[in-house]
Design a protein around this motif. Sequence first.
Motif, PDB file in Angstrom:
ATOM      1  N   LYS A 147       0.828  -1.216   0.000  1.00 29.14           N
ATOM      2  CA  LYS A 147       0.000   0.000   0.000  1.00 29.14           C
ATOM      3  C   LYS A 147       0.863   1.268   0.000  1.00 29.14           C
ATOM      4  CE  LYS A 147      -4.047  -1.985   2.276  1.00 29.14           C
ATOM      5  NZ  LYS A 147      -4.957  -1.916   3.432  1.00 29.14           N
ATOM      6  N   ASP A 148       1.972   1.224   0.760  1.00 27.74           N
ATOM      7  CA  ASP A 148       2.842   2.406   0.814  1.00 27.74           C
ATOM      8  C   ASP A 148       3.480   2.685  -0.549  1.00 27.74           C
ATOM      9  OD1 ASP A 148       2.138   2.452   3.437  1.00 27.74           O
ATOM     10  OD2 ASP A 148       4.047   1.653   4.193  1.00 27.74           O
ATOM     11  N   GLU A 150       2.220   1.842  -3.457  1.00 20.50           N
ATOM     12  CA  GLU A 150       1.188   2.362  -4.361  1.00 20.50           C
ATOM     13  C   GLU A 150       0.904   3.835  -4.092  1.00 20.50           C
ATOM     14  OE1 GLU A 150      -2.119  -0.155  -3.785  1.00 20.50           O
ATOM     15  OE2 GLU A 150      -1.281  -1.843  -4.926  1.00 20.50           O
ATOM     16  N   ALA A 151       0.945   4.222  -2.815  1.00 27.98           N
ATOM     17  CA  ALA A 151       0.727   5.630  -2.472  1.00 27.98           C
ATOM     18  C   ALA A 151       1.908   6.503  -2.918  1.00 27.98           C
ATOM     19  CB  ALA A 151       0.498   5.772  -0.968  1.00 27.98           C
ATOM     20  N   PRO A 154       1.783   6.762  -7.391  1.00 33.00           N
ATOM     21  CA  PRO A 154       0.412   6.595  -7.877  1.00 33.00           C
ATOM     22  C   PRO A 154       0.357   6.447  -9.394  1.00 33.00           C
ATOM     23  CG  PRO A 154       0.820   8.876  -7.283  1.00 33.00           C
ATOM     24  CD  PRO A 154       2.035   8.113  -6.840  1.00 33.00           C
ATOM     25  N   GLY A 155      -0.393   5.466  -9.831  1.00 34.79           N
ATOM     26  CA  GLY A 155      -0.564   5.243 -11.259  1.00 34.79           C
ATOM     27  C   GLY A 155       0.593   4.548 -11.922  1.00 34.79           C
ATOM     28  N   SER A 157       3.836   1.361 -11.972  1.00 33.18           N
ATOM     29  CA  SER A 157       3.914  -0.075 -11.786  1.00 33.18           C
ATOM     30  C   SER A 157       5.366  -0.493 -11.738  1.00 33.18           C
ATOM     31  CB  SER A 157       3.195  -0.821 -12.912  1.00 33.18           C
ATOM     32  OG  SER A 157       3.421  -2.205 -12.800  1.00 33.18           O
ATOM     33  N   ASN A 164       3.446   1.972 -17.725  1.00 29.94           N
ATOM     34  CA  ASN A 164       3.648   2.890 -16.590  1.00 29.94           C
ATOM     35  C   ASN A 164       4.756   2.389 -15.678  1.00 29.94           C
ATOM     36  OD1 ASN A 164       1.431   4.393 -17.518  1.00 29.94           O
ATOM     37  ND2 ASN A 164       0.009   3.061 -16.399  1.00 29.94           N
ATOM     38  N   SER A 166       7.897   2.064 -13.440  1.00 31.36           N
ATOM     39  CA  SER A 166       8.650   2.987 -12.594  1.00 31.36           C
ATOM     40  C   SER A 166       9.915   2.272 -12.136  1.00 31.36           C
ATOM     41  CB  SER A 166       7.811   3.429 -11.397  1.00 31.36           C
ATOM     42  OG  SER A 166       8.599   4.187 -10.504  1.00 31.36           O
ATOM     43  N   TRP A 169      10.403   2.385  -8.333  1.00 33.75           N
ATOM     44  CA  TRP A 169       9.558   1.384  -7.627  1.00 33.75           C
ATOM     45  C   TRP A 169      10.169  -0.010  -7.753  1.00 33.75           C
ATOM     46  CZ3 TRP A 169       3.499   1.119  -8.323  1.00 33.75           C
ATOM     47  CH2 TRP A 169       2.997   0.144  -7.438  1.00 33.75           C
TER      48      TRP A 169
END
Length: 934
Positions: A147-148, A150-151, A154-155, A157, A164, A166, A169
């Motif tokens: 969840k962290d 994704e926050a 945002p948007g 992957s 998209n 990243s 990430w």
Amino acid sequence: MSRARQPPLVTGISPNEGISWTKVTIRGENLGTGPADLIGLTICGHNCLLTAEWMSASKIVCRVGQAKNDKGDIIVTTKSGGKGTSTVSFKLLKPEKIGILDQSAVWVDEMNYYDMRTDRNKGIPPLSLRPANPLGIEIDKSRFPQKDLEALFPGMSADFTSENFSAAWYLIENHSTTSFDQLKMAVVNLKKQANKKNEGSLAYVKGGLSTFFEAQDALSAIHQKLEADGTEKVEGSMTQKLENVLNRASNTADTLFQEVLGRKDKADSTRNALNVLQRFKFLFNLPLNIERNIQKGDYDVVINDYEKAKSLFGKTEVQVFKKYYAEVETRIEALRELLLDKLLETPSTLHDQKRYIRYLSDLHAPGDPAWQCIGAQHQWILQLMHNCKESYVKEQKGKDMFLLYICNSLLHSPMLELDSDVRPSPIGHLSQTASLKRGSSFQSGRDDAWRYKAPQQVVFVEKLTKLVVSQLPNFWKLWISYVNGSLFSETAEKSGQMERSKKNARQRQNDFKKMIQEVMHSLVKLIRGALLPFSLREGESRQYGGWEMKSELSGQWLTHVIQTVRLSSESLTALEIPNDMLQIIQDLILDLRVRCIIVTLQHTAEDIKRLAEKEDWVVDNEGLTSLPSQFEQCIVYSLQSLKTVLDCKPGEASVFQQQKTQEDVCQLSIGIMQVFIDCLEQLSTKPDGDIDTAHLSVDVSSPDLFGSIHEDSSLSSEQRLLIALSNCRYLERHTFLNIAEHFEKHGFQGVEKITQVSMESLKELDQRLFEMYIEAKADPIVGSLEPGIYAGYFDWKDCLVPAGVRNYLKEALVNIIAVHAEVFTISKDLVPRVMSRIVEAVSEELSRLMQCVSFFSKNGALQARLEICALKDTVAIYLTPESNSSFKQALEALPQLSSGTDKKLLEELLNKFKSSMHLQLTCFQASSSAMMKT
């Protein structure tokens, strides 16, 4: 009744977190007694019952479904314990995207990826576009919460094939702890991979440079030679030669590379075929996988694979795919038939039936499998009931044939003739062991010998009701599940199927009601055929009867049957079956209760009739034998045995609600009382030789002044009459009143009529017996008076001066005293009644004799007055208005005493008589107190 089990308790789950379809092991306590006992299993609010596998009361294995909640309890629900609780919870993780080379325990949907080279969507190329580790260094998964991430992005992957993507990430998720040197090494690896792609086309060119250079040199040499010759002939011939050389070179090249190029084309074709097989291997392997999973019983896997294949290839136009998909449909059709056969197979558990119905629903089977299953179960239950009846009827006939064979064998046995006087008959022993002796204590235990003691009809009813109670609940629950749609889903899924199910159920309510009514009617008629065959119509006797009713069941066995049917009715009522469907069972119970009362009263009358055989003529100090007490005990025991029958259970009507039943029971009760009265009359009027008095004894508190009647070994008929009179008196004053109270206590109707009719009949018997006794005792005394008066040619006209009371009167008094002694010895309470009648008879005869004398002399008148006064004074305490009137008429027939001398002489003679017979006359004086009391 077994004690209810504790509710299930889940104390552990392994693993305690995972994605959907993760296989978990649940441990705890009271998790059910078997697979059929497990009726509910939810994890994080999702129903997992379909994948649950019950291992033991402390272990269940299942797969976690797709739930909305990230974390939740594990709730187990069982039939025996109800809904349980959980001390642990399960955390549901979101699934990660799995690479083509990653191992996975579940099926992964094929996803379309965007190919930037062709600017269009296309499927995954085999083994090329998705390397497992693009950086070429060791992957170290981080523990950052999803969840962290994704926050934070945002948007975006972490999938490097995503549009998209990243990189930050991806690095945080896979290389958060990687060192800087390793990251530099990863950069080098990426550059190498990029250079390989760029150098791929150049390497092909570099490998053929020498060939290009040689061809260029050859062409240059030919061109120079042509220029040196300078003639067109040479140019033409050289040109022709060059073309020939080039043709030969081309042919040679084709010859040399044909095999290589053919292998290349074949390899490309094979590679493409392998790519197709690899990509669509699911479809190509599906028919074989379906066969294997069907053999293993993994129908859920088959259904999931079929749903996937149908969504992917159901509308395909590719011929190969069509062919394989048609083969899949053939396998699925065979599976539908197999599941339908298993669904309609009997016997089957409710759990299996629901499972097969859901499978058929998911496979879109034609028709309505649930309704077909309900119809099959209905026919099966009816067949079981009739088979049960036929087996017991056949067994009963077999036993009867066996007993008949034994009897015939024994009758023709020579051993029976040799020792028939001493050896007891085995036939009697067989009959005693084969039937239950009425009147013995009822054995309610279920030991091994019970079935041999109980009549076949009783065992049949118990087996039949047990069969219905065990089968009908599942039948009813199957219908309820069909009505509310839970056959297809228990979590509000597949709403379309649920709505169709509910619609079909509403249309078939009347049909199902007829099924239940048919089962109830068959149950009731089969029981009636076994116990109440007279209540069936003529056409129904063959179908539901067939029993050989040699003798009707006793009241105790009927009571047991009523209890069995009542328990069955309570079990069916607990299923919430409408009362109108069960009313026919209540009518059966009412008829059985009425029949039980009738039979019990009839058997009671037979038992009371046999009480005459048990009369031992043992008299207590009240002049009673044990007969009245035995009679009352027999009635009380009979009524107590009917207590459970007379009591009304919830929903039952009073057994006396019908007027005919009241009248029948009243008449039977009166008949019982009359049977006992007839029994008393039979005993009191039997000839002396027919009465067994071997054990005769008397218990009296006062001494027997004139000798006991029991010094002899037998009773006279007069003594039996007295005992019967004493019993009648007690019956009238105590026993009949007590029995009336017992009748009222047990709710009998018409008790006043029963008591009144019985009392009248008893009084008539009492009067008849009393008259018989008085006639037997008074006639000899009365008959001896006239001969005694005129003995020795005595004449009232010519007689001497009286010297005292003559002997005939003394003999009459002694005979009266003997009667007194006989009555007193048996019953003191009867003395006044008997003596009063004896005195009336004697006084009446004496008055008649006096009135028949035409003339009395003075001495004759004095003698007659002396004897009349002596008799009257002696029996004064037993005088009645009738005897007083007789004495008065006798004295009036005599001349009056004129002189005082005669009166004085009369008084002296009376005193002399009383003094001389003082001892004999004591009995009359001793009874005065008793006379006053009565």
